[in-house]
Design an enzyme around this catalytic site. Structure first.
Site, mmCIF file in Angstrom:
data_model
loop_
_atom_site.group_PDB
_atom_site.id
_atom_site.type_symbol
_atom_site.label_atom_id
_atom_site.label_comp_id
_atom_site.label_asym_id
_atom_site.label_seq_id
_atom_site.Cartn_x
_atom_site.Cartn_y
_atom_site.Cartn_z
ATOM 1 N N SER A 74 13.460 -27.550 20.560
ATOM 2 C CA SER A 74 13.488 -26.252 21.230
ATOM 3 C C SER A 74 12.079 -25.675 21.281
ATOM 4 C CB SER A 74 14.422 -25.297 20.481
ATOM 5 O OG SER A 74 14.421 -24.026 21.090
ATOM 6 N N ALA A 75 11.679 -25.210 22.463
ATOM 7 C CA ALA A 75 10.364 -24.601 22.643
ATOM 8 C C ALA A 75 10.523 -23.308 23.427
ATOM 9 C CB ALA A 75 9.419 -25.567 23.352
ATOM 10 N N ALA A 83 11.862 -24.289 27.275
ATOM 11 C CA ALA A 83 13.048 -25.122 27.465
ATOM 12 C C ALA A 83 13.466 -25.744 26.141
ATOM 13 C CB ALA A 83 12.760 -26.214 28.500
ATOM 14 N N GLN A 84 14.650 -26.360 26.143
ATOM 15 C CA GLN A 84 15.095 -27.117 24.983
ATOM 16 C C GLN A 84 15.783 -28.387 25.454
ATOM 17 O OE1 GLN A 84 17.516 -24.137 22.999
ATOM 18 N NE2 GLN A 84 19.416 -25.141 23.605
ATOM 19 N N VAL A 85 15.957 -29.343 24.530
ATOM 20 C CA VAL A 85 16.440 -30.676 24.884
ATOM 21 C C VAL A 85 17.736 -30.978 24.131
ATOM 22 C CG1 VAL A 85 15.903 -33.149 24.892
ATOM 23 C CG2 VAL A 85 14.088 -31.476 25.340
ATOM 24 N N LYS A 87 16.802 -31.800 29.541
ATOM 25 C CA LYS A 87 15.929 -30.659 29.298
ATOM 26 C C LYS A 87 16.442 -29.475 30.111
ATOM 27 C CE LYS A 87 11.013 -29.541 28.840
ATOM 28 N NZ LYS A 87 9.635 -30.070 28.921
ATOM 29 N N ASP A 123 -0.975 -33.660 27.481
ATOM 30 C CA ASP A 123 -0.406 -32.951 26.327
ATOM 31 C C ASP A 123 0.045 -33.977 25.285
ATOM 32 O OD1 ASP A 123 0.272 -30.702 24.893
ATOM 33 O OD2 ASP A 123 2.220 -30.430 25.855
#
Length: 506
Positions: free
Chosen positions: A126-127, A130-132, A146, A281
């Site tokens: 989780s960021a 978005a989250q996965v 995602k 990244d």
């Protein structure tokens, strides 16, 4: 809402003593003493960089992401602040499964159970944006989904607007404010966030990188399942592997860590110089190592691109630096347009030598290539170099790759690994192989252009005649205007003279 958010930002900034950054200006220096007196209860023993990091974490995920972006702008920030901001982690609590189900229903127009055979409601990551989640398709394929965080777009708009207002304040109150170009940094941040809000763009990035490394012995990229993708949902192949930061686990699996470190360097230079399209990244959280020893890339929201000229001048720079040919480094900066054409080569060469010679006094394996590139950018700024975004992303990625490589193999010599690759690439670009490749690339364009050449020449000549006629008409109109002005002046003068004579006669 915006006023409340602004009040919170001011309160957090004062609590962590961030007024130290802006109240050094002579216009408002008296306020610093006043604030110190009024906020006597503050405990500001921690270094300024630590306090800045803690303040950004307290302000929430968007400010954390902004701090992460700032950490890449080492050409603008002091080293202590850039190093501390690099420690920021974009980890926030996951949103509720009900919101994930609602997002999937919006994207597909039907419940998630009709789309997926299995769906894990517990987010694996989780960021801020978005989250996965893991899931399984009805045909049995494992996928990772995602999902964009609901309601994130207006939050981003509000926070970016406040950051832009803060940029104006910094320019006004801080002596070095204009040099840091805060509005430009905020605009760059807003662009990154806009890109991350469209998961179709990220899916396209992943698809392009996968195509570039198809059948590669070095890198695996998940397949995108386009039939299940939308702006706020991206579905891709689930990848299995060990996080690259788990060194002990990799060693237990019998993987060759030295080979892994060299492969990481080769992957980076292949992306940069062969493709001009690189994952920007590549921190440890976005890289796995498959049981086969392949690298596995994840999270494609930030990608860097380089033009053919960028690649050419970068390779020239790197090779000249390897050979300690500082004059050539200076010439390449001017030829590329990175510094103004009127820059004195001898002055620039002297400045570069002052940066680089102390570095070569150490063993090559102890030299950070990324930090050398950073020092070169900082030196070039004194000669009015405007560091371009793609070069900043390149430098950031090189630092990441170098750090990962030396975690795997502390003896990694980036120079020895990279130099043969660069020399081979340059020979392919400049030698007869490069000429043949350019002819092969341009041949389809020539075959289309050549039959049209007579018509294009005739059109050009016709345009030239028309342009000449238009110029003559403009000159004639200007001449008529001048004549009309002169006649009007004469008429007015004659009228005035006639009136004067009439008055005298009467």
């Amino acid at each position: 809402m915006r006023l409340f958010r602004l009040a919170k930002i001011i309160a957090v900034s004062l609590r962590f003593g961030l007024d130290e950054f802006i109240l050094g200006h002579e216009r408002v220096r008296a306020l610093r003493w006043l604030l110190t007196f009024l906020l006597f209860w503050r405990r500001l023993e921690a270094p300024r960089a630590v306090r800045l990091r803690l303040a950004l974490e307290a302000l929430g995920p968007i400010f954390v992401k902004f701090g992460q972006l700032l950490s890449t702008r080492r050409d603008l920030l002091p080293a202590d602040i850039a190093d501390e901001l690099a420690r920021l982690q974009d980890q926030v609590p996951p949103f509720a499964p009900e919101l994930a189900y609602a997002a999937l229903a919006r994207a597909y127009g039907r419940p998630e159970r009709e789309v997926f055979a299995e769906f894990d409601p517990v987010a694996i990551a989780s960021a801020s944006v978005a989250q996965v989640h893991f899931a399984r398709l009805h045909d049995g394929r494992e996928v990772a989904i995602k999902i964009l965080r609901p309601g994130i777009a207006p939050i981003i708009q509000h926070d970016v607007a406040l950051l832009d207002a803060a940029a104006s304040l910094i320019e006004f109150l801080w002596t070095d404010g204009k040099r840091l170009r805060p509005h430009e940094v905020v605009a760059e941040f807003a662009k990154h966030l806009d890109d991350e809000l469209d998961l179709m763009r990220e899916a396209a990035n992943a698809s392009q990188l996968r195509r570039n490394f198809r059948n590669s012995p070095l890198l695996l990229v998940p397949e995108i399942h386009w039939d299940y993708c939308a702006t706020e949902v991206m579905v891709m192949q689930r990848m299995h592997g060990t996080p690259i930061s788990h060194i002990a686990s990799l060693r237990e699996q019998g993987l060759d860590l030295k080979q892994l470190s060299r492969a990481g360097v080769e992957i980076f230079f292949t992306q940069v110089f062969r493709d001009g399209f690189f994952h920007a990244d590549m921190h440890p959280g976005n890289i796995l190592v498959a049981p086969s020893g392949h690298y596995v890339a994840l999270d494609f929201g930030i990608m860097g691109t380089l033009t053919a000229l960028d690649k050419h001048y970068l390779a020239q720079n790197f090779l000249a630096f390897f050979r300690r040919d500082y004059r050539r480094v200076a010439e390449v900066h001017v030829e590329s347009g990175w510094v103004p054409k009127d820059t004195r080569i001898d002055d620039f060469e002297t400045a570069i030598r002052a940066v680089c010679e102390p570095i070569f006094a150490r063993p090559l394996k102890d030299i950070s290539f990324g930090r050398v590139l950073l020092r070169l950018f900082q030196t070039a700024r004194r000669f009015n170099m405007q560091v371009q975004p793609q070069l900043v992303l390149l430098q950031k990625t090189l630092l990441n790759i170098e750090g990962l490589g030396r975690e795997l193999d502390p003896e990694l010599d980036l120079w020895v690994t990279a130099k043969p690759y660069l020399e081979r690439w340059m020979s392919e670009q400049i030698g007869w192989r490069g000429l043949l490749e350019q002819i092969r690339t341009e041949a389809p364009y020539w075959s289309t252009l050549l039959p049209q050449l007579p018509r294009l020449v005739e059109r050009f000549l016709g345009n030239e005649r028309a342009e000449r006629l238009q110029q003559e008409l403009r000159e004639l109109a200007e001449e008529n205007r001048q004549q009309n002005t002169l006649l009007a002046i004469i008429a007015v003068s004659l009228t005035a003279i006639a009136g004067l004579l009439l008055c005298l006669v009467l």
